[in-house]
Design a protein around this motif. Structure first.
Motif, PDB file in Angstrom:
ATOM      1  N   LYS A   1      60.310  75.634 -27.745  1.00 26.56           N
ATOM      2  CA  LYS A   1      60.011  76.831 -26.953  1.00 26.56           C
ATOM      3  C   LYS A   1      59.914  77.995 -27.933  1.00 26.56           C
ATOM      4  O   LYS A   1      60.906  78.650 -28.245  1.00 26.56           O
TER       5      LYS A   1
ATOM      6  N   THR B   1      61.210  77.499 -14.699  1.00 26.97           N
ATOM      7  CA  THR B   1      62.309  78.354 -14.251  1.00 26.97           C
ATOM      8  C   THR B   1      61.819  79.612 -13.532  1.00 26.97           C
ATOM      9  O   THR B   1      62.356  79.988 -12.491  1.00 26.97           O
TER      10      THR B   1
ATOM     11  N   GLU C   1      50.120  70.053 -19.764  1.00 29.16           N
ATOM     12  CA  GLU C   1      50.900  70.999 -18.970  1.00 29.16           C
ATOM     13  C   GLU C   1      50.149  72.318 -18.886  1.00 29.16           C
ATOM     14  O   GLU C   1      49.050  72.457 -19.431  1.00 29.16           O
TER      15      GLU C   1
ATOM     16  N   THR D   1      63.270  72.334 -15.254  1.00 28.20           N
ATOM     17  CA  THR D   1      62.834  72.199 -13.863  1.00 28.20           C
ATOM     18  C   THR D   1      62.166  70.832 -13.676  1.00 28.20           C
ATOM     19  O   THR D   1      62.419  70.144 -12.683  1.00 28.20           O
TER      20      THR D   1
ATOM     21  N   TYR E   1      52.817  80.342 -27.216  1.00 28.04           N
ATOM     22  CA  TYR E   1      52.258  81.235 -26.196  1.00 28.04           C
ATOM     23  C   TYR E   1      51.112  82.052 -26.775  1.00 28.04           C
ATOM     24  O   TYR E   1      50.079  82.249 -26.139  1.00 28.04           O
TER      25      TYR E   1
END
Ligand SMILES: *Cc1c(COP(=O)(O)O)cnc(C)c1O
Length: 372
Positions: free
Chosen positions: A211, A318, A247, A276, A216
């Motif tokens: 992450k 989330t 994804e 999640t 991003y």
């Protein structure tokens, strides 16, 4: 000189200094901000901060007033993007308590991301304590609006002032908190997704499972492409064959079939292992549903939507929890999933997960972590 991971493990946990904000937001101002907080716009008065250096390991832990950082323009993160983050929520439960949802899983994933980005691993106790203390300090910032929560954003940046290309010798770990309402204004309406055949998000051996902000940054141009095409979000295919669904830019994806089974792409190293996602797999299995973690091609997705074998699809994470996918578009045309609205099983997964998070349903897997 100790190695990053050794220093992180061998030093005793520092205790947190508490430095209350000298100018906290007044209760009435806060109440006004919490009426319609939106997502990621309303921030609380305090933040958690811990420093790491090669010589001292983790040190200088504090819950302190939230304020701008003073940074040197040569700070490593600004040039080479050595940065990782997490996202988790604290909720007010039905009986008035305050809980965090699966923070241990975030702590572990934060260590996994740190290893991949050649950063020191923050011990789980420090991750959990920083989140717990911040939530305790800011409990009044949890909105009571429908879907309201305190969104925690732990992150770590390479803070050494140095332009050489190497892992930084200093890091700053912080947690900020944002009062949030429902992610999608007006409830979980079905979204449209753009399947990007131009851009990939992550390749084998890359940082797809970490992450990190860099993932991003790389996804934004595809997101912009999707918006231009009239879609809400982007779906990425695998980088090697441009064939397998992976994804969304910040959410995992599930498919629901007419025999009541679910499918989600497997964690092959290019997909972010969502908490999640993991929770939904568990909940579905608890409810007697079969969940397959298998490769699923874009071609098959289109065919199954056309034949009616695929009845629903949803994204999860989330921030938005569960988001139905109604329309799919790509350079090769458009198709609709089911009725184009929110499917039954999608709604059931959203309801069962949020009921546990808000303490309205039993918590058989011990996912709630009280902030007492
Ligand atoms: C954070 C994130 C998710 C969702 O993870 P959760 O733990 O469920 O919030 C999915 N994909 C990407 C790329 C992410 O960064």
């Amino acid at each position: 000189m100790q190695s990053a991971s050794l220093a992180g493990e061998s030093l005793p946990s520092p205790s947190f200094r508490f430095e209350p904000s000298a100018a906290p937001v007044t209760a009435s101002e806060r109440a006004a901000q919490l009426v319609d907080p939106g997502f990621g716009k309303v921030f609380t008065d305090h933040m958690a901060l811990i420093r790491w250096s090669e010589s001292d390991g983790w040190h200088d832990a504090a819950i302190t007033a939230r304020r701008p950082l003073t940074i040197d323009p040569s700070m490593a993160v600004l040039h080479y993007a050595q940065e990782i983050f997490e996202g988790l929520k604290a909720y007010r439960t039905a009986n008035g308590g305050t809980v965090m949802f699966r923070p241990e899983a975030n702590a572990k994933r934060f260590r996994d991301s740190a290893r991949r980005l050649a950063m020191p691993e923050l011990p789980d106790e420090l991750f959990l304590e920083s989140c717990r203390l911040l939530v305790k300090t800011e409990a009044d910032w949890i909105p009571t609006v429908e879907g309201g929560a305190l969104y925690l954003r732990p992150f770590m940046i390479a803070s050494e002032a140095f332009l050489g290309v190497k892992p930084s010798a200093e890091y700053l770990y912080m947690v900020i908190a944002s009062s949030v309402g429902a992610y999608w204004k007006g409830g979980a309406r079905a979204i449209s997704v753009w399947v990007s055949e131009t851009y990939a998000r992550a390749a084998a051996g890359g940082t797809g499972a970490a992450k990190c902000g860099g993932n991003y940054a790389a996804s934004l141009v595809a997101q912009a492409e999707g918006i231009r095409e009239g879609c809400d979000q982007v779906v990425f295919l695998d980088a090697a064959e441009r064939r397998w669904v992976e994804e969304l830019g910040g959410m995992n994806i599930f498919f629901v079939f007419d025999d009541g089974t679910l499918l989600t792409p497997p964690l092959t190293g290019t997909i972010l292992p969502g908490i999640t996602r993991d929770s939904i797999i568990q909940l579905a299995r608890d409810q007697g549903l079969a969940v397959r973690e298998e490769l699923y091609s874009f071609e098959q997705w289109r065919a199954d939507a056309g034949s009616g074998r695929l009845t629903e699809a949803f994204a999860c994470g989330t921030a938005a929890v569960v988001t139905p996918i109604g329309q799919v578009a790509s350079a090769h045309g458009r198709f609709t999933i089911g009725s184009g609205g929110t499917g039954q099983l999608t709604q059931r997964m959203l309801d069962s997960l949020t009921a546990i998070q808000r303490g309205q349903a039993p918590d058989p897997h011990g996912w709630l972590s009280p902030v007492a």
